[in-house]
Design an enzyme around this catalytic site. Structure first.
Site, short mmCIF file in Angstrom:
data_model
loop_
_atom_site.label_atom_id
_atom_site.label_comp_id
_atom_site.label_asym_id
_atom_site.label_seq_id
_atom_site.Cartn_x
_atom_site.Cartn_y
_atom_site.Cartn_z
N ASP A 161 41.06 -73.94 128.45
CA ASP A 161 41.13 -75.32 127.88
C ASP A 161 41.85 -76.56 128.53
OD1 ASP A 161 39.68 -76.33 125.45
OD2 ASP A 161 41.36 -77.26 124.90
N ASP A 178 35.90 -85.99 137.47
CA ASP A 178 36.39 -85.87 138.95
C ASP A 178 35.76 -87.26 139.54
OD1 ASP A 178 37.46 -83.53 138.55
OD2 ASP A 178 35.64 -82.32 139.57
N HIS A 219 44.60 -78.76 138.77
CA HIS A 219 45.29 -78.16 137.51
C HIS A 219 44.95 -76.70 137.05
CE1 HIS A 219 41.73 -80.34 137.12
NE2 HIS A 219 41.45 -79.84 135.75
N THR A 251 33.66 -69.17 128.64
CA THR A 251 33.18 -70.76 128.38
C THR A 251 31.66 -70.71 128.60
OG1 THR A 251 33.50 -72.91 129.92
CG2 THR A 251 33.33 -70.62 131.23
N ASN A 267 30.79 -73.86 129.98
CA ASN A 267 30.69 -74.89 130.92
C ASN A 267 30.46 -74.19 132.29
OD1 ASN A 267 31.63 -76.71 133.02
ND2 ASN A 267 32.52 -77.99 131.25
P1 ITT Z 1 34.18 -74.80 127.14
O1 ITT Z 1 35.11 -75.06 125.91
O2 ITT Z 1 33.00 -73.80 127.03
O3 ITT Z 1 35.19 -73.93 128.37
P2 ITT Z 1 34.16 -77.39 127.70
O4 ITT Z 1 33.27 -78.31 128.74
O5 ITT Z 1 33.92 -78.11 126.23
O6 ITT Z 1 33.75 -76.06 127.93
P3 ITT Z 1 36.94 -78.09 127.35
O7 ITT Z 1 36.89 -78.09 125.92
O8 ITT Z 1 38.09 -77.61 128.23
O9 ITT Z 1 35.71 -77.47 128.04
O10 ITT Z 1 36.88 -79.56 127.92
C1 ITT Z 1 37.19 -80.08 129.22
C2 ITT Z 1 36.62 -81.34 129.52
O11 ITT Z 1 37.44 -82.07 130.37
C3 ITT Z 1 35.46 -81.07 130.23
O12 ITT Z 1 34.26 -80.93 129.81
C4 ITT Z 1 35.37 -82.16 131.42
O13 ITT Z 1 34.75 -83.32 130.89
C5 ITT Z 1 36.94 -82.43 131.41
N1 ITT Z 1 37.48 -81.71 132.61
C6 ITT Z 1 38.28 -80.55 132.50
N2 ITT Z 1 38.48 -79.99 133.79
C7 ITT Z 1 38.00 -80.96 134.64
C8 ITT Z 1 38.10 -81.04 136.00
O14 ITT Z 1 38.39 -80.11 136.99
N3 ITT Z 1 37.51 -81.93 136.47
C9 ITT Z 1 36.89 -82.99 135.72
N4 ITT Z 1 36.87 -83.04 134.58
C10 ITT Z 1 37.37 -81.89 133.91
#
Ligand code: ITT
Length: 200
Positions: free
Chosen positions: A69, A155, A180, A7, A9
């Site tokens: 994801d 969140d 989740h 990731t 993120n």
């Molecule tokens: P990576 O692909 O590099 O892992 P990303 O942020 O692009 O990072 P995703 O494509 O999985 O990841 O997007 C998930 C988005 O959903 C994330 O950017 C948040 O905005 C939201 N999200 C996911 N899990 C969350 C959580 O536990 N709490 C709040 N928002 C969440």
């Protein structure tokens, strides 16, 4: 055993590292490696994207990898933003702009119609191949305004069922008990442990 968390993120990484603490692995993020190509998340489901991130990263780094994801599905929006959660408000989207868009789309929508579900899919890959996938869900509703400073992403808007506060108003430990991501990682940990036993 080294485990790469595929990731970029940092907020997800922090949660995943905490949730993996009891496993005999040392977790590294993509920031520890140079030249890892960006993976295009063009799948139509969270599972497709998680599988793609895990397999491609494992193939490129030749390492044991987990990829997450995740996204928020809002009933009134027919499941949006879902797989597009990170880029809901378009190019250059931020957590703030995404949350503002969601509040705008749900303006004047009554509480009964604000149901939402956070979903997380974790894919585990080794030697370039996915060896298992695990999913977690958390049901709740979208609040009328942003509340709380903890957590990340949506969140501050998400109130899990049986609670009167948002994920952002909870401590990380409290969110981790019901989220989740923690449910998906509980399944992923079994896949990881079984796989590690092959190396012993
Ligand atoms: P990576 O692909 O590099 O892992 P990303 O942020 O692009 O990072 P995703 O494509 O999985 O990841 O997007 C998930 C988005 O959903 C994330 O950017 C948040 O905005 C939201 N999200 C996911 N899990 C969350 C959580 O536990 N709490 C709040 N928002 C969440």
């Amino acid at each position: 055993m080294k485990l790469v968390v595929a990731t970029r993120n940092r907020d997800k990484l922090k949660e995943i590292k905490t949730l993996l603490k009891d496993l005999p692995v040392k977790a590294f993020s993509l920031n520890s490696f140079k030249g890892v190509p960006d993976i295009i998340e063009d799948g139509s489901t969270l599972e497709e994207n998680a599988r793609k991130k895990a397999a491609q990263t494992s193939r490129f780094l030749k390492k044991f990898v987990v990829a997450d994801d995740s996204g928020l599905e809002v009933e009134f929006l027919n499941g949006d933003p879902g797989v597009y959660s990170a880029r809901f408000s378009g190019k250059g989207a931020t957590y703030k702009s995404n949350n503002e868009k969601l509040l705008r789309l749900l303006k004047d929508i009554p509480p009964a119609k604000r149901k939402a579900c956070f979903k997380c899919v974790i894919a585990v890959a080794d030697k370039g191949k996915v060896i298992g996938v695990s999913e977690g869900k958390c049901n709740g509703k979208i609040g009328f305004k942003s509340a709380g400073d903890n957590g990340f992403g949506y969140d501050p808007l998400f109130i899990p069922d049986s609670f009167k506060k948002t994920f952002a108003q909870m401590s990380q430990a409290q969110k981790n008990k019901i989220s989740h991501r923690s449910i998906a990682l509980a399944g992923a940990k079994k896949i990881i442990s079984n796989h590690l036993s092959l190396y012993l």
